[in-house]
Design a protein around this motif. Structure first.
Motif, PDB file in Angstrom:
ATOM      1  N   THR A  87       0.966  -1.379  -0.463  1.00 50.90           N
ATOM      2  CA  THR A  87       0.014  -0.118  -0.476  1.00 50.90           C
ATOM      3  C   THR A  87       0.344   1.318   0.379  1.00 50.90           C
ATOM      4  O   THR A  87       0.644   2.795  -0.720  1.00 50.90           O
ATOM      5  N   ALA A  88       1.873   0.976   0.738  1.00 49.90           N
ATOM      6  CA  ALA A  88       2.712   2.623   0.828  1.00 49.90           C
ATOM      7  C   ALA A  88       3.884   2.660  -0.650  1.00 49.90           C
ATOM      8  O   ALA A  88       4.010   4.094  -1.075  1.00 49.90           O
ATOM      9  N   ILE A  89       3.723   1.951  -1.497  1.00 49.54           N
ATOM     10  CA  ILE A  89       4.611   1.564  -2.234  1.00 49.54           C
ATOM     11  C   ILE A  89       3.242   2.564  -3.001  1.00 49.54           C
ATOM     12  O   ILE A  89       4.192   3.608  -4.329  1.00 49.54           O
ATOM     13  N   GLU A  90       2.421   1.639  -3.437  1.00 47.74           N
ATOM     14  CA  GLU A  90       1.246   2.114  -4.121  1.00 47.74           C
ATOM     15  C   GLU A  90       0.772   3.483  -4.397  1.00 47.74           C
ATOM     16  O   GLU A  90      -0.072   4.140  -5.430  1.00 47.74           O
ATOM     17  N   LYS A  91       0.999   3.573  -2.645  1.00 44.68           N
ATOM     18  CA  LYS A  91       0.438   5.376  -2.828  1.00 44.68           C
ATOM     19  C   LYS A  91       1.327   6.408  -3.152  1.00 44.68           C
ATOM     20  O   LYS A  91       0.998   7.479  -3.586  1.00 44.68           O
ATOM     21  N   VAL A  92       2.157   6.222  -3.341  1.00 46.82           N
ATOM     22  CA  VAL A  92       3.159   6.756  -4.044  1.00 46.82           C
ATOM     23  C   VAL A  92       2.508   7.244  -5.181  1.00 46.82           C
ATOM     24  O   VAL A  92       2.456   8.251  -5.924  1.00 46.82           O
ATOM     25  N   GLN A  93       2.591   5.978  -6.376  1.00 49.16           N
ATOM     26  CA  GLN A  93       1.606   6.386  -7.933  1.00 49.16           C
ATOM     27  C   GLN A  93       0.625   6.664  -7.689  1.00 49.16           C
ATOM     28  O   GLN A  93       0.175   7.871  -8.384  1.00 49.16           O
ATOM     29  N   ARG A  94      -0.293   6.479  -6.506  1.00 50.46           N
ATOM     30  CA  ARG A  94      -2.090   7.178  -6.655  1.00 50.46           C
ATOM     31  C   ARG A  94      -1.347   9.045  -6.289  1.00 50.46           C
ATOM     32  O   ARG A  94      -2.491   9.442  -7.192  1.00 50.46           O
ATOM     33  N   ARG A  95      -0.169   9.335  -5.286  1.00 50.84           N
ATOM     34  CA  ARG A  95      -0.531  11.144  -5.399  1.00 50.84           C
ATOM     35  C   ARG A  95       0.198  11.859  -6.447  1.00 50.84           C
ATOM     36  O   ARG A  95      -0.535  12.597  -7.158  1.00 50.84           O
ATOM     37  N   ALA A  96       1.168  10.927  -6.925  1.00 47.18           N
ATOM     38  CA  ALA A  96       1.775  11.889  -8.209  1.00 47.18           C
ATOM     39  C   ALA A  96       1.045  11.379  -9.418  1.00 47.18           C
ATOM     40  O   ALA A  96       0.785  12.403 -10.425  1.00 47.18           O
ATOM     41  N   THR A  97      -0.271  10.285  -9.901  1.00 48.22           N
ATOM     42  CA  THR A  97      -1.473  10.450 -11.792  1.00 48.22           C
ATOM     43  C   THR A  97      -2.141  11.556 -10.757  1.00 48.22           C
ATOM     44  O   THR A  97      -3.180  11.814 -11.523  1.00 48.22           O
ATOM     45  N   LYS A  98      -1.853  12.369  -8.934  1.00 49.92           N
ATOM     46  CA  LYS A  98      -3.474  13.649  -9.192  1.00 49.92           C
ATOM     47  C   LYS A  98      -2.813  14.365  -9.235  1.00 49.92           C
ATOM     48  O   LYS A  98      -3.447  15.991  -9.203  1.00 49.92           O
ATOM     49  N   MET A  99      -1.504  14.731  -9.778  1.00 45.79           N
ATOM     50  CA  MET A  99      -0.655  16.241 -10.474  1.00 45.79           C
ATOM     51  C   MET A  99      -1.477  16.595 -11.580  1.00 45.79           C
ATOM     52  O   MET A  99      -1.236  17.507 -11.649  1.00 45.79           O
ATOM     53  N   ILE A 100      -2.398  15.520 -12.212  1.00 50.74           N
ATOM     54  CA  ILE A 100      -2.651  16.322 -13.389  1.00 50.74           C
ATOM     55  C   ILE A 100      -4.482  16.851 -12.919  1.00 50.74           C
ATOM     56  O   ILE A 100      -5.139  16.433 -12.671  1.00 50.74           O
ATOM     57  N   PRO A 101      -4.256  17.966 -13.434  1.00 53.47           N
ATOM     58  CA  PRO A 101      -5.570  18.792 -12.543  1.00 53.47           C
ATOM     59  C   PRO A 101      -6.879  17.892 -12.944  1.00 53.47           C
ATOM     60  O   PRO A 101      -7.842  17.587 -12.682  1.00 53.47           O
ATOM     61  N   SER A 102      -7.037  17.182 -14.301  1.00 52.30           N
ATOM     62  CA  SER A 102      -8.043  16.898 -14.733  1.00 52.30           C
ATOM     63  C   SER A 102      -8.321  15.610 -14.282  1.00 52.30           C
ATOM     64  O   SER A 102      -9.276  15.151 -14.203  1.00 52.30           O
ATOM     65  N   PHE A 103      -7.494  14.968 -14.330  1.00 54.38           N
ATOM     66  CA  PHE A 103      -7.444  13.568 -13.317  1.00 54.38           C
ATOM     67  C   PHE A 103      -7.358  13.096 -11.990  1.00 54.38           C
ATOM     68  O   PHE A 103      -8.270  12.053 -11.640  1.00 54.38           O
ATOM     69  N   ARG A 104      -7.581  14.343 -11.279  1.00 55.12           N
ATOM     70  CA  ARG A 104      -7.668  14.530  -9.415  1.00 55.12           C
ATOM     71  C   ARG A 104      -8.799  14.063  -9.145  1.00 55.12           C
ATOM     72  O   ARG A 104      -8.319  13.517  -8.241  1.00 55.12           O
ATOM     73  N   GLU A 105     -10.379  14.486  -9.832  1.00 55.89           N
ATOM     74  CA  GLU A 105     -10.664  13.566  -9.057  1.00 55.89           C
ATOM     75  C   GLU A 105     -11.755  12.022 -10.149  1.00 55.89           C
ATOM     76  O   GLU A 105     -13.137  11.466  -9.501  1.00 55.89           O
ATOM     77  N   LEU A 106     -11.094  11.481 -10.953  1.00 56.57           N
ATOM     78  CA  LEU A 106     -11.119  10.574 -11.609  1.00 56.57           C
ATOM     79  C   LEU A 106     -10.648   9.312 -10.657  1.00 56.57           C
ATOM     80  O   LEU A 106     -10.030   9.776  -9.668  1.00 56.57           O
ATOM     81  N   PRO A 107     -11.289   8.267 -10.381  1.00 60.38           N
ATOM     82  CA  PRO A 107     -10.397   6.886  -9.502  1.00 60.38           C
ATOM     83  C   PRO A 107      -9.023   6.772 -10.431  1.00 60.38           C
ATOM     84  O   PRO A 107      -8.245   6.789 -11.720  1.00 60.38           O
ATOM     85  N   TYR A 108      -8.901   6.123  -9.174  1.00 60.61           N
ATOM     86  CA  TYR A 108      -6.908   5.478  -9.551  1.00 60.61           C
ATOM     87  C   TYR A 108      -6.904   5.116 -10.936  1.00 60.61           C
ATOM     88  O   TYR A 108      -6.204   4.745 -11.352  1.00 60.61           O
ATOM     89  N   GLU A 109      -7.866   3.781 -10.856  1.00 62.05           N
ATOM     90  CA  GLU A 109      -7.459   3.155 -12.149  1.00 62.05           C
ATOM     91  C   GLU A 109      -8.118   3.403 -13.437  1.00 62.05           C
ATOM     92  O   GLU A 109      -6.869   3.064 -14.242  1.00 62.05           O
ATOM     93  N   MET A 110      -8.558   4.053 -13.082  1.00 67.92           N
ATOM     94  CA  MET A 110      -8.900   4.801 -14.878  1.00 67.92           C
ATOM     95  C   MET A 110      -8.011   6.235 -14.714  1.00 67.92           C
ATOM     96  O   MET A 110      -7.550   6.698 -15.983  1.00 67.92           O
ATOM     97  N   ARG A 111      -7.170   6.616 -13.900  1.00 68.40           N
ATOM     98  CA  ARG A 111      -6.246   7.595 -14.378  1.00 68.40           C
ATOM     99  C   ARG A 111      -5.187   6.837 -14.994  1.00 68.40           C
ATOM    100  O   ARG A 111      -4.674   6.779 -15.447  1.00 68.40           O
ATOM    101  N   LEU A 112      -4.806   5.199 -14.189  1.00 68.20           N
ATOM    102  CA  LEU A 112      -3.409   4.846 -14.540  1.00 68.20           C
ATOM    103  C   LEU A 112      -3.640   4.346 -15.807  1.00 68.20           C
ATOM    104  O   LEU A 112      -2.733   4.335 -17.296  1.00 68.20           O
ATOM    105  N   GLN A 113      -5.609   3.903 -16.242  1.00 62.82           N
ATOM    106  CA  GLN A 113      -5.473   3.613 -17.768  1.00 62.82           C
ATOM    107  C   GLN A 113      -5.179   4.936 -19.186  1.00 62.82           C
ATOM    108  O   GLN A 113      -4.970   4.384 -20.155  1.00 62.82           O
TER     109      GLN A 113
END
Length: 170
Positions: A87-113
Motif C-alpha cells: 500500500t505504501a508503494i502504490e500510494k506514491v503512484q496514486r498521489r503522483a497521478t493526481k498531479m494532472i488537474p483534469s485527473f484529480r477526481e478520477l478513480p485511481y484505476e481510471m487515471r492509470l488507464q
C-alpha cells in the motif's frame, strides 16, 4: 578472530544497507519501503512545485524517469509481501497521478488507464515472470534445479521439458 579483532569489538546491527537496499534481520524490508516511498514522494513534491502546468504528455516521462525508478530499484530482491508495504508503494503512484488537474477526481484505476500505466504490483509480478523465464531458458547464469523441482516429462504424452512441480523455497 583474525587481525587483532576480538569478539567484543564486533557490533550487532539492526539493519544493513547493501547496493541501496536496506536489509533487516527479519527480511521484511519495511524500513526499505519507507525510505524509498519517502524519497519518491519528495521527488513527486519537487515536480509539483517546479511545474505550473501538468498534462499527460508531461507527466508520463517525468514520472517514469524521476519517480518510478526509486520505487522499483532491485525489487526482485525486496519485493514487498506485507500489505502495508504494498500500500505504501502504490500510494506514491496514486498521489503522483493526481498531479494532472483534469485527473484529480478520477478513480485511481481510471487515471492509470488514461496514462497507460500499470499498477506497481503488476510491474513487480511481470518482472518476476521475466526472471523465471530467463532462469528456465538459461539466459541467467543460475541453475533452475536449485530453484525449481522439474517435472518428469513422458515423451509420448503432452508436455514439455520446462514444467515444474513446485517451488523448492516455499
Amino acid at each position: 578472530m583474525g587481525s587483532g579483532t576480538s569478539r567484543q569489538d564486533l557490533k550487532v546491527r539492526a539493519e544493513e544497507k547493501d547496493l541501496g537496499v536496506i536489509f533487516d534481520p527479519t527480511l521484511k524490508f519495511s524500513k526499505h519501503v519507507g525510505t524509498i516511498s519517502n524519497k519518491a514522494n519528495r521527488i513527486v513534491g519537487l515536480i509539483k512545485r517546479t511545474f505550473d502546468y501538468m498534462d499527460e504528455d508531461m507527466f508520463r516521462p517525468l514520472y517514469k524517469t524521476l519517480v518510478r525508478p526509486h520505487l522499483e530499484y532491485a525489487n526482485c530482491v525486496w519485493s514487498p509481501f506485507l500489505q502495508k508495504d504494498i500500500t505504501a508503494i502504490e500510494k506514491v503512484q496514486r498521489r503522483a497521478t493526481k498531479m494532472i488537474p483534469s485527473f484529480r477526481e478520477l478513480p485511481y484505476e481510471m487515471r492509470l488507464q488514461r496514462l497507460n500505466l500499470p499498477t506497481l504490483a503488476y510491474r513487480r509480478l511481470r518482472g518476476d515472470m521475466i526472471q523465471v523465464y530467463k532462469i528456465m531458458h538459461g539466459i541467467n547464469d543460475m541453475s533452475k534445479s536449485t530453484l525449481f523441482e522439474m517435472k518428469e516429462v513422458d515423451k509420448e504424452l503432452r508436455g514439455h521439458n520446462l514444467e515444474y512441480t513446485r517451488n523448492l523455497h516455499v
